[in-house]
Design a protein around this motif. Sequence first.
Motif, PDB file in Angstrom:
ATOM      1  N   PRO A 171       1.762  54.533  80.036  1.00 61.20           N
ATOM      2  CA  PRO A 171       1.159  55.754  79.477  1.00 61.20           C
ATOM      3  C   PRO A 171       1.727  56.126  78.119  1.00 61.20           C
ATOM      4  N   LEU A 172       2.811  55.466  77.727  1.00 65.89           N
ATOM      5  CA  LEU A 172       3.448  55.778  76.451  1.00 65.89           C
ATOM      6  C   LEU A 172       3.052  54.810  75.339  1.00 65.89           C
ATOM      7  N   ASP A 174       0.219  54.588  73.714  1.00 66.66           N
ATOM      8  CA  ASP A 174      -0.618  55.184  72.675  1.00 66.66           C
ATOM      9  C   ASP A 174      -0.069  56.492  72.126  1.00 66.66           C
ATOM     10  N   VAL A 175       1.219  56.746  72.347  1.00 65.42           N
ATOM     11  CA  VAL A 175       1.812  57.991  71.873  1.00 65.42           C
ATOM     12  C   VAL A 175       3.068  57.687  71.075  1.00 65.42           C
ATOM     13  N   SER A 176       3.514  58.703  70.335  1.00 58.48           N
ATOM     14  CA  SER A 176       4.768  58.582  69.605  1.00 58.48           C
ATOM     15  C   SER A 176       5.913  58.931  70.551  1.00 58.48           C
ATOM     16  N   VAL A 177       6.659  57.915  70.966  1.00 66.45           N
ATOM     17  CA  VAL A 177       7.757  58.143  71.901  1.00 66.45           C
ATOM     18  C   VAL A 177       8.832  59.016  71.264  1.00 66.45           C
ATOM     19  N   ASP A 178       9.052  58.867  69.973  1.00 67.38           N
ATOM     20  CA  ASP A 178      10.043  59.708  69.295  1.00 67.38           C
ATOM     21  C   ASP A 178       9.668  61.180  69.368  1.00 67.38           C
ATOM     22  N   PHE A 267       8.772  51.098  88.053  1.00 72.16           N
ATOM     23  CA  PHE A 267       9.779  52.061  87.607  1.00 72.16           C
ATOM     24  C   PHE A 267       9.506  52.498  86.169  1.00 72.16           C
ATOM     25  N   GLU A 268       9.176  51.556  85.314  1.00 74.16           N
ATOM     26  CA  GLU A 268       8.864  51.870  83.920  1.00 74.16           C
ATOM     27  C   GLU A 268       7.613  52.747  83.828  1.00 74.16           C
ATOM     28  N   LEU A 269       6.602  52.433  84.633  1.00 74.07           N
ATOM     29  CA  LEU A 269       5.373  53.219  84.610  1.00 74.07           C
ATOM     30  C   LEU A 269       5.616  54.656  85.085  1.00 74.07           C
ATOM     31  N   VAL A 270       6.371  54.791  86.175  1.00 68.33           N
ATOM     32  CA  VAL A 270       6.611  56.127  86.727  1.00 68.33           C
ATOM     33  C   VAL A 270       7.407  56.982  85.755  1.00 68.33           C
ATOM     34  N   ARG A 271       8.430  56.429  85.159  1.00 68.52           N
ATOM     35  CA  ARG A 271       9.216  57.191  84.187  1.00 68.52           C
ATOM     36  C   ARG A 271       8.364  57.576  82.973  1.00 68.52           C
ATOM     37  N   GLY A 272       7.421  56.726  82.617  1.00 68.65           N
ATOM     38  CA  GLY A 272       6.529  57.056  81.512  1.00 68.65           C
ATOM     39  C   GLY A 272       5.643  58.247  81.844  1.00 68.65           C
ATOM     40  N   TYR A 273       5.061  58.249  83.031  1.00 71.92           N
ATOM     41  CA  TYR A 273       4.224  59.374  83.444  1.00 71.92           C
ATOM     42  C   TYR A 273       5.039  60.648  83.604  1.00 71.92           C
ATOM     43  N   GLN A 274       6.264  60.531  84.117  1.00 67.28           N
ATOM     44  CA  GLN A 274       7.116  61.712  84.259  1.00 67.28           C
ATOM     45  C   GLN A 274       7.445  62.307  82.895  1.00 67.28           C
ATOM     46  N   THR A 275       7.721  61.448  81.936  1.00 68.75           N
ATOM     47  CA  THR A 275       7.980  61.919  80.573  1.00 68.75           C
ATOM     48  C   THR A 275       6.766  62.637  80.001  1.00 68.75           C
ATOM     49  N   LEU A 276       5.616  62.018  80.188  1.00 70.05           N
ATOM     50  CA  LEU A 276       4.373  62.591  79.663  1.00 70.05           C
ATOM     51  C   LEU A 276       4.073  63.944  80.300  1.00 70.05           C
ATOM     52  N   ASN A 277       4.252  64.055  81.596  1.00 69.78           N
ATOM     53  CA  ASN A 277       3.921  65.301  82.306  1.00 69.78           C
ATOM     54  C   ASN A 277       4.857  66.440  81.917  1.00 69.78           C
TER      55      ASN A 277
END
Length: 292
Positions: A171-172, A174-178, A267-277
């Motif tokens: 999920p990250l 297409d976004v600016s992770v910074d 694990f990588e996917l879940v942490r990405g969604y948690q960050t996004l939410n």
Amino acid sequence: MIITRTKPATILRQSRNHIGCRAALTPYSGATRSKVSWHHRLSNFFGQAFAGNDRVDPKKILERRYLYFGIMALRLRELRQDSKHSHLSTSELRLKSVEELDSDGIDNLTNRGLRAAYQEAVKPQLEHILQSFAKVDEQIFGKDSEYDDASILEEEEEEEAGNKTSVPSSPLDDVSVDYLKDILREEHAQTLEDLGSIRDKQQQQSAVADQVQLFLSRINFLKTKHSALTTLLQFHGIPTESKGEENVTGGQKLDVFGMERVSHENFELVRGYQTLNICRSALIRKELGYSI
């Protein structure tokens, strides 16, 4: 003085005779009562369905109460957002909202009128909330991004239909992770500040049972939120003073999000969604004054 006693059997026999006499006088009384009972039930059913009294029928009275409370809550929210009333306390604003509804004659409306009034009151607020959601997604994904909830749902439907077997993208991607990291840092600092502030208030307030419970509930929430933010910051390689749950791929215990042991890919996917939410929630709070 002589006191005579009547035997229980005699009383029972007399009662039966009395009932028999009544039955003999009205041989069709049972059928008549049955017809009257069914007539009453049918009258109530059709009366409530088509011409029930909003102030007599218990169900309609309950509906009126809920509709009134909903309208009052919407009016209270409008007053809170109005800067002219910023000096008023919550109890004063609540009283003002009731006075305004009374002056509008809200109690004179039928249930149908209350439904219309509720829909009219909630419409602009709901539109504002939905516009805020779109604005936040635009901040995160960009104005022309195709990554949204609809596209995610479409991908899931294609995978279920067997038309798509590729590995799900992060999920990250297409976004600016910074940009998200900056939001996490800001939320982490704000949470620590809020935690210190609520603890100071707890010490200043008297030890009233309901206040103590309120403070403890708020403190537990902030501590959980702080642990979650710490976990995400460490996942993104940002050092923090507190210890979080960096990895649960090899252990059995749950992390602060309640996540069990998963594969590295998941694990990588879940942490990405948690960050996004969490970042979405922070931005929505800035727009609306509260998170959803």
